[in-house]
Design an enzyme around this catalytic site. Structure first.
Site, PDB file in Angstrom:
ATOM      1  CG  ASP A  48     -46.333  62.678 -68.784  1.00 47.51           C
ATOM      2  OD1 ASP A  48     -47.177  62.484 -67.908  1.00 47.51           O
ATOM      3  OD2 ASP A  48     -45.233  62.074 -68.809  1.00 47.51           O
ATOM      4  CB  ILE A  49     -40.992  64.248 -68.735  1.00 49.77           C
ATOM      5  CG1 ILE A  49     -39.603  64.566 -69.240  1.00 49.77           C
ATOM      6  CG2 ILE A  49     -40.980  63.139 -67.725  1.00 49.77           C
ATOM      7  CD1 ILE A  49     -38.705  65.185 -68.193  1.00 49.77           C
ATOM      8  CG  ASN A 107     -53.888  57.803 -62.296  1.00 53.50           C
ATOM      9  OD1 ASN A 107     -54.931  57.347 -62.743  1.00 53.50           O
ATOM     10  ND2 ASN A 107     -52.748  57.777 -62.982  1.00 53.50           N
ATOM     11  CG  HIS A 165     -52.062  52.656 -61.746  1.00 51.63           C
ATOM     12  ND1 HIS A 165     -51.125  51.650 -61.728  1.00 51.63           N
ATOM     13  CD2 HIS A 165     -53.258  52.059 -61.906  1.00 51.63           C
ATOM     14  CE1 HIS A 165     -51.739  50.489 -61.890  1.00 51.63           C
ATOM     15  NE2 HIS A 165     -53.029  50.709 -61.987  1.00 51.63           N
ATOM     16  CG  HIS A 198     -51.102  64.713 -62.051  1.00 50.12           C
ATOM     17  ND1 HIS A 198     -50.714  64.373 -60.769  1.00 50.12           N
ATOM     18  CD2 HIS A 198     -50.976  63.588 -62.787  1.00 50.12           C
ATOM     19  CE1 HIS A 198     -50.365  63.101 -60.738  1.00 50.12           C
ATOM     20  NE2 HIS A 198     -50.517  62.594 -61.957  1.00 50.12           N
ATOM     21  CG  PHE A 199     -57.469  66.472 -64.699  1.00 51.40           C
ATOM     22  CD1 PHE A 199     -58.501  65.575 -64.905  1.00 51.40           C
ATOM     23  CD2 PHE A 199     -57.596  67.409 -63.689  1.00 51.40           C
ATOM     24  CE1 PHE A 199     -59.643  65.596 -64.111  1.00 51.40           C
ATOM     25  CE2 PHE A 199     -58.728  67.446 -62.893  1.00 51.40           C
ATOM     26  CZ  PHE A 199     -59.749  66.533 -63.102  1.00 51.40           C
ATOM     27  CG  HIS A 200     -52.284  61.761 -66.923  1.00 54.00           C
ATOM     28  ND1 HIS A 200     -50.959  61.499 -67.159  1.00 54.00           N
ATOM     29  CD2 HIS A 200     -52.486  61.470 -65.616  1.00 54.00           C
ATOM     30  CE1 HIS A 200     -50.387  61.053 -66.047  1.00 54.00           C
ATOM     31  NE2 HIS A 200     -51.294  61.024 -65.089  1.00 54.00           N
TER      32      HIS A 200
HETATM   33  P1  AMP Z   1     -49.383  59.715 -62.215  1.00 53.67           P
HETATM   34  O1  AMP Z   1     -49.027  58.277 -62.346  1.00 53.67           O
HETATM   35  O2  AMP Z   1     -50.831  59.987 -62.549  1.00 53.67           O
HETATM   36  O3  AMP Z   1     -48.987  60.305 -60.881  1.00 53.67           O
HETATM   37  O4  AMP Z   1     -48.551  60.452 -63.355  1.00 53.67           O
HETATM   38  C1  AMP Z   1     -47.416  61.238 -63.133  1.00 53.67           C
HETATM   39  C2  AMP Z   1     -46.924  61.677 -64.477  1.00 53.67           C
HETATM   40  O5  AMP Z   1     -45.958  62.693 -64.294  1.00 53.67           O
HETATM   41  C3  AMP Z   1     -46.252  60.575 -65.309  1.00 53.67           C
HETATM   42  O6  AMP Z   1     -46.955  60.400 -66.542  1.00 53.67           O
HETATM   43  C4  AMP Z   1     -44.839  61.103 -65.536  1.00 53.67           C
HETATM   44  O7  AMP Z   1     -44.350  60.802 -66.821  1.00 53.67           O
HETATM   45  C5  AMP Z   1     -45.028  62.592 -65.333  1.00 53.67           C
HETATM   46  N1  AMP Z   1     -43.821  63.323 -64.927  1.00 53.67           N
HETATM   47  C6  AMP Z   1     -42.998  63.029 -63.892  1.00 53.67           C
HETATM   48  N2  AMP Z   1     -42.026  63.952 -63.794  1.00 53.67           N
HETATM   49  C7  AMP Z   1     -42.248  64.851 -64.788  1.00 53.67           C
HETATM   50  C8  AMP Z   1     -41.592  66.050 -65.219  1.00 53.67           C
HETATM   51  N3  AMP Z   1     -40.478  66.491 -64.597  1.00 53.67           N
HETATM   52  N4  AMP Z   1     -42.105  66.727 -66.264  1.00 53.67           N
HETATM   53  C9  AMP Z   1     -43.207  66.263 -66.884  1.00 53.67           C
HETATM   54  N5  AMP Z   1     -43.887  65.164 -66.533  1.00 53.67           N
HETATM   55  C10 AMP Z   1     -43.404  64.456 -65.502  1.00 53.67           C
END
Ligand code: AMP
Length: 138
Positions: A30-31, A86, A92, A99-101
């Site tokens: 995650d960025i 989410n 959120h 995606h899974f975090h």
């Molecule tokens: P969500 O709120 O569950 O949709 O999380 C989206 C996640 O994507 C966030 O934690 C962002 O930091 C991450 N994110 C957005 N753009 C990028 C990217 N280019 N590379 C890696 N992670 C990203």
């Protein structure tokens, strides 16, 4: 489904810090990590939310998630972590590609903070819910 930043990553149009890839799944850092080792795991199938994902893509994700969790634990030394997924803006979700975090939870402030406003399950509503969810599954 609208194009997303994860679609661009999957097509190689923008870079990512890739940690794992197979035919159905990609995982990358995650960025904007909540803690060191925060990883995102995505299906290559372009579904916006979990309820729209095919059984095959979900199975591919489920097959690899435990291995990725173990790898994050080993690499970061964390013994606790959150697996977060989410769906929808109210929940959120910011990127509309499933995606899974995997979020290591070190001691202290880093990692995921959770507000958990627990209620009390009402017996009559529980019976109604069981009936309607079972009917929806049938
Ligand atoms: P969500 O709120 O569950 O949709 O999380 C989206 C996640 O994507 C966030 O934690 C962002 O930091 C991450 N994110 C957005 N753009 C990028 C990217 N280019 N590379 C890696 N992670 C990203």
């Amino acid at each position: 489904m609208a194009d997303t930043i994860f679609g661009k990553i999957l097509r190689g149009e923008i870079p990512c810090h890739r940690v794992y890839e197979d035919t159905h799944v990609l995982a990358f850092l995650d960025i904007m990590p909540l803690s060191r080792g925060h990883v995102l795991v995505i299906p290559k199938e372009p579904a916006e939310t979990m309820d729209r994902l095919s059984d095959d893509a979900a199975a591919a994700l489920g097959r690899v998630l435990p291995r990725l969790c173990r790898a994050v634990m080993k690499a970061t030394g964390c013994t606790a972590y959150n697996l977060l997924q989410n769906n929808g803006p109210a929940a959120h979700q910011a990127v509309f590609h499933v995606h899974f975090h995997i979020i290591p939870k070190p001691s202290g402030e880093a990692g995921l903070g959770i507000k958990w406003p627990a209620g009390k399950l009402d017996a009559a509503d529980a019976a109604a819910l069981v009936k309607s969810i079972a009917a929806a599954l049938a």
